[in-house]
Design a protein around this motif. Sequence first.
Motif, PDB file in Angstrom:
ATOM      1  N   TYR A  24     -10.733   1.256  -2.760  1.00 27.27           N
ATOM      2  CA  TYR A  24      -9.774   1.444  -2.412  1.00 27.27           C
ATOM      3  C   TYR A  24     -10.362   1.212  -0.872  1.00 27.27           C
ATOM      4  CZ  TYR A  24      -5.211   3.522  -0.217  1.00 27.27           C
ATOM      5  OH  TYR A  24      -4.941   3.400   0.106  1.00 27.27           O
ATOM      6  N   ASN A  48       1.204  -0.940   0.174  1.00 28.00           N
ATOM      7  CA  ASN A  48       0.214   0.463   0.191  1.00 28.00           C
ATOM      8  C   ASN A  48       1.042   0.731  -0.107  1.00 28.00           C
ATOM      9  OD1 ASN A  48      -2.950   1.376   0.164  1.00 28.00           O
ATOM     10  ND2 ASN A  48      -1.346   1.826   2.687  1.00 28.00           N
ATOM     11  N   TYR A  49       2.334   1.045   0.706  1.00 28.24           N
ATOM     12  CA  TYR A  49       3.355   2.113   0.915  1.00 28.24           C
ATOM     13  C   TYR A  49       3.550   2.243  -0.424  1.00 28.24           C
ATOM     14  CZ  TYR A  49       7.692   4.749   1.479  1.00 28.24           C
ATOM     15  OH  TYR A  49       8.518   5.617   1.262  1.00 28.24           O
ATOM     16  N   LEU A  93      -1.805  14.247  -3.564  1.00 32.84           N
ATOM     17  CA  LEU A  93      -1.792  13.169  -3.710  1.00 32.84           C
ATOM     18  C   LEU A  93      -1.153  12.376  -2.089  1.00 32.84           C
ATOM     19  CD1 LEU A  93      -2.931  10.715  -6.680  1.00 32.84           C
ATOM     20  CD2 LEU A  93      -4.572  11.466  -5.050  1.00 32.84           C
ATOM     21  N   ASP A  94      -0.395  13.025  -1.514  1.00 34.82           N
ATOM     22  CA  ASP A  94      -0.047  12.991  -0.324  1.00 34.82           C
ATOM     23  C   ASP A  94      -0.393  14.123   0.532  1.00 34.82           C
ATOM     24  OD1 ASP A  94       2.279  12.606   1.227  1.00 34.82           O
ATOM     25  OD2 ASP A  94       3.190  14.302   1.303  1.00 34.82           O
ATOM     26  N   ARG A 140      -9.119  -1.427   1.784  1.00 36.11           N
ATOM     27  CA  ARG A 140      -8.027  -1.603   3.192  1.00 36.11           C
ATOM     28  C   ARG A 140      -8.986  -1.741   4.865  1.00 36.11           C
ATOM     29  NH1 ARG A 140      -4.699   4.032   3.464  1.00 36.11           N
ATOM     30  NH2 ARG A 140      -3.970   2.624   5.403  1.00 36.11           N
ATOM     31  N   SER A 158       1.963   6.823  -7.078  1.00 35.17           N
ATOM     32  CA  SER A 158       1.429   7.960  -7.363  1.00 35.17           C
ATOM     33  C   SER A 158       1.691   9.326  -7.453  1.00 35.17           C
ATOM     34  CB  SER A 158      -0.132   7.624  -7.082  1.00 35.17           C
ATOM     35  OG  SER A 158      -0.405   7.502  -5.442  1.00 35.17           O
ATOM     36  N   ILE A 159       1.844   9.241  -5.373  1.00 32.88           N
ATOM     37  CA  ILE A 159       2.534  10.478  -4.947  1.00 32.88           C
ATOM     38  C   ILE A 159       3.554  11.345  -5.894  1.00 32.88           C
ATOM     39  CG2 ILE A 159       3.532  11.812  -3.063  1.00 32.88           C
ATOM     40  CD1 ILE A 159       1.959   9.972  -1.749  1.00 32.88           C
ATOM     41  N   CYS A 170       1.220   4.030  -2.943  1.00 33.47           N
ATOM     42  CA  CYS A 170       0.695   5.479  -2.640  1.00 33.47           C
ATOM     43  C   CYS A 170       1.718   6.355  -2.899  1.00 33.47           C
ATOM     44  CB  CYS A 170       0.653   5.934  -1.249  1.00 33.47           C
ATOM     45  SG  CYS A 170      -1.345   5.015  -0.674  1.00 33.47           S
ATOM     46  N   GLN A 171       2.795   5.981  -2.412  1.00 32.91           N
ATOM     47  CA  GLN A 171       4.347   7.032  -3.373  1.00 32.91           C
ATOM     48  C   GLN A 171       4.276   7.147  -4.644  1.00 32.91           C
ATOM     49  OE1 GLN A 171       5.929   9.036  -0.552  1.00 32.91           O
ATOM     50  NE2 GLN A 171       4.858   7.605   0.766  1.00 32.91           N
ATOM     51  N   PHE A 190      -3.758  10.893   0.589  1.00 33.05           N
ATOM     52  CA  PHE A 190      -3.591   9.334   1.534  1.00 33.05           C
ATOM     53  C   PHE A 190      -3.292   9.682   2.895  1.00 33.05           C
ATOM     54  CE2 PHE A 190      -1.802   8.651  -2.299  1.00 33.05           C
ATOM     55  CZ  PHE A 190      -3.059   7.554  -3.098  1.00 33.05           C
ATOM     56  N   SER A 217      -5.568   7.445   5.886  1.00 32.49           N
ATOM     57  CA  SER A 217      -4.824   6.684   7.080  1.00 32.49           C
ATOM     58  C   SER A 217      -5.618   6.788   7.869  1.00 32.49           C
ATOM     59  CB  SER A 217      -3.241   7.495   6.972  1.00 32.49           C
ATOM     60  OG  SER A 217      -2.463   6.397   5.244  1.00 32.49           O
TER      61      SER A 217
END
Length: 341
Positions: free
Chosen positions: A278, A218-219, A232-233, A282, A225-226, A222-223, A236, A240
Motif C-alpha cells: 500500500y 483512497n479516502y 486504523l484511524d 501511494r 476500514s476505519i 480508509c474510511q 492512516f 499521510s
Amino acid sequence: MYRVLIADDDLLMQEALGVMLENEDAFEVVGTAVSGEAAVKICKEDSVDLVLMDMQMSGMTGLEASRIIHRISPETTICILSPPAAGVLIRSAGADTIRDVLEKPITPQRLQKMLEGYKAEHEHSIQGQLEALIEVLRHKDFQEFYEILPHIIDEIYQLTGMDSARLIKVFSYLGQSLLDTRSVYEETTKNVRDLFPINEGLILDCKASELWLFRVMNYLFCQNSISRYPLLDNIFKYISNHIREDITLNSIIENCAISQGYLSRIFREQFNVSVTEYLHMRKMHLAKGYFYFTEHSIAEVAFRLGYNESSYFSKVFKKYEKMTVKEYKREVRAKNNANFA
C-alpha cells in the motif's frame, strides 16, 4: 447526491418544490432564495448542481440571474420556472444559459420528468466506470483499483471530451456517488466538492483528474476500514503525515502502538494488499504526478518520496506501473500530443 437551489419569491411555491424533491433520492435541496441577487450570492459561495429559478422575481429577473450564475459557475444547470405560455420566448432568450423551462403550474410528474432527463445526461455515460469503482470498494481490493484507475480516466475523457463544464459535472457525480456508498455508516452524506475541491483548471488535465480520483478512492478505502477497525484511524493519519519520508511497516508499529501481526492481518483483510505494498502504491502515484507536472529527475523524485536509492525506486516503479520511468514519460508525452493535436 445532486445539490439543488430553489429560487422563487413565492414561499408556497418554494415549499411545494421542496416537498416534491423530498421524494427524489438523487436530489437534495441545499438552499432557497427569494430573489435573483440572493440566488447569485448562494451560487458564488456554495456548490450547486441545479437551480430551479423563477422567471418573475422582484429586482433581478430569473433570466438575468441565470446569465450571471452561468458566467461564474458554468457547470451549474439552470431550469427556469416560467408563467404559462412563456416557455418558447424564454428558451430563445436564454438559449446559452438555460437547460430547461418548466411552465407553471408545476406538477410532480413534470418536475420528475425534468429531473430524470438531468440524471440521464449526467449519469449514463459513465455508469460502467462508476460500477467498476464501486466493485473494487466492495471487494476491498486496493491493487485492482490502482491498476484500473488510469484506464477509467481515459474512458471518461473519451466519453466526455474536453468540455470543462461537462467534465466537472461528470467527476462531481462520480465522486459524490462513490461518497454516497458510505451512507450505511454515516448519518449525513458529505459533499465531495467540499472534501475534494474540483475546478476548471484541474479538470482539463486528465492526469490531475486521476490524482483527484485517487484521493477520493483512497479516502473511501480508509474510511470503510476505519468503520470496521477504528484504531486504523491513527495509522492512516501517520501514513499521510509521513508518506514522503522513508516510512516502513516497522516505523508505523513503533509510532502507533500496534502489533505487527495484528496490523498486517486487518490491513490485508481491508485492502487485499500488505501495508508495504500500500505504501509503495501511494508513493508511486505521487511519483507519477511529479513526472507529469515537473522536470524532476528520477533521483530527485526518489529522494522526495523517501527512497534512499534511485535504482530501488525505479525497480518499484516498474513493478507497479508495468513500465520503466522513461517509458511512462514517453507515454505521457504521446497522450498530451494527441489531446492537443
